[in-house]
Design a protein around this motif. Structure first.
Motif: not given
Length: 373
Positions: A97, A137, A145
């Motif tokens: 992320v 997530i 991700f």
């Protein structure tokens, strides 16, 4: 140009999909992401050497950059991120992320996903835009991700390429705030994680802090995923349950942990299945299982009816591992699970645990009888 990029990727797919690995002419020690990247690179380059595509250029930008490759022509650039699974899955961890490689110079980024099918020794390939493949997530030590190209699984984390590109340009604190808000709003007590603004290190939530209903759902899923480990017994007639996979599942799927996970299954000594003090009495894990029997049945029945595509994919991955003794019969998760419980219960070690209480040598179906509405 977008349609030309799609055509190129589909041409590469045609060259790879269904072909035996030995026909690729690429040496490998294991079927991993690096190997599939080499396969893609070889066949994408061959497609671009054709007349109609010879003005396109393939760039290898692997390493610390995202995505793995770019394809460009006349200043327009499209990215290609290569993902693969050697276990036949369509859902895997994606990029961090907090990965901050700029995306402003790309028109879009595609996922080229190869799933290795061991029974036919070849890859099946699916292609989609990266932003469309982001489904969730997941957190181990830091947020990543989760990528899926399984059509049964809803992937709506980003509504468009622009939303994804805008997110990528945010700083660390802005990303953290957005993700905290998303998970608080969407997850309703599961897959929750906490990241203090300004830090990348995530701290897992205590299992005991989850709502009781969520705790029971997680425990029921653990019994479904790992019955052989949970009901593992010694030849001397004592339980020898192994909770390593349970602990890993809690961290990877829910990002929660418990310093006393074993107690959630087996605390309290021997108990009767109906009333604690009424014989026959079995190790406490039997009683915990019996209390969750209806919920276990409902989860399995839901899978048979097409519910919970995420859990179905995970379950099939675990059940169908090479060293697994449980298999899906292709028709019913309920009957497959009950059949495994009967085999497990009448295996020598667990059978000895039961026989010490029943003093009877006939086969039993104590566990599977608790899987009902």
């Amino acid at each position: 140009m977008r349609e030309q990029i799609k055509t190129i990727l589909n041409e590469v797919k045609e060259l790879i999909e269904g072909k035996k690995l030995e026909t690729f002419g690429i040496d490998f020690k294991k079927i991993d992401g690096e190997y599939f990247e080499k396969v893609f690179q070889k066949y994408c380059q061959s497609v671009l050497e054709r007349g109609e595509f010879n003005e396109f250029i393939l760039n290898d930008i692997r390493g610390h950059k995202f995505p793995d490759f770019s394809i460009e022509k006349d200043g327009s650039i499209y990215g290609v991120e290569i993902k693969s699974s050697e276990k036949g899955n369509w859902t895997i961890p994606g990029n961090s992320v907090y990965e901050n490689t700029p995306t402003t110079n790309f028109e879009d980024i595609f996922v080229f996903f190869g799933s290795y099918k061991e029974d036919v020794n070849s890859f099946e390939v699916r292609i989609t835009e990266y932003w469309k493949a982001v489904k969730d997530i997941k957190v181990t030590h830091s947020p990543r991700f989760e990528i899926s190209v399984n059509p049964e699984i809803e992937t709506d984390f980003f509504e468009s390429w622009d939303a994804f590109a805008t997110f990528k340009q945010k700083d660390k604190d802005e990303k953290t705030k957005l993700l905290q808000d998303f998970l608080k709003e969407k997850k309703a007590g599961q897959n929750l994680w906490y990241v203090p603004v300004g830090e990348e290190q995530a701290e897992p939530m205590l299992f005991e802090k989850l709502e009781k209903e969520v705790q029971n759902e997680i425990l029921a899923k653990c019994f479904i995923l790992f019955p052989s480990e949970i009901f593992k017994a010694k030849s001397t007639g004592e339980m020898d349950s192994d909770y390593k996979d349970v602990t890993r599942f809690l961290l990877e799927e829910y990002f929660v942990y418990s310093p006393s996970m074993r107690d959630k299954f087996s605390s309290g000594g021997k108990k009767g299945l109906e009333q604690d003090n009424e014989p026959p009495k079995f190790p406490a894990v039997f009683k915990r299982f019996a209390k969750l029997g209806n919920q276990i049945h409902n989860i399995l029945q839901g899978l048979d009816q097409g519910d919970s595509a995420n859990f179905k994919e995970l379950l099939l991955t675990i059940w169908n591992q090479e060293n697994s003794v449980i298999r899906y019969d292709g028709e019913s998760f309920v009957t497959s699970y009950k059949s495994h419980l009967n085999n497990l219960e009448n295996s020598p070690n667990l059978q000895y645990v039961i026989r010490k209480e029943l003093a009877d040598d006939t086969k039993t179906n104590i566990l599977s009888s608790k899987i009902s509405q």
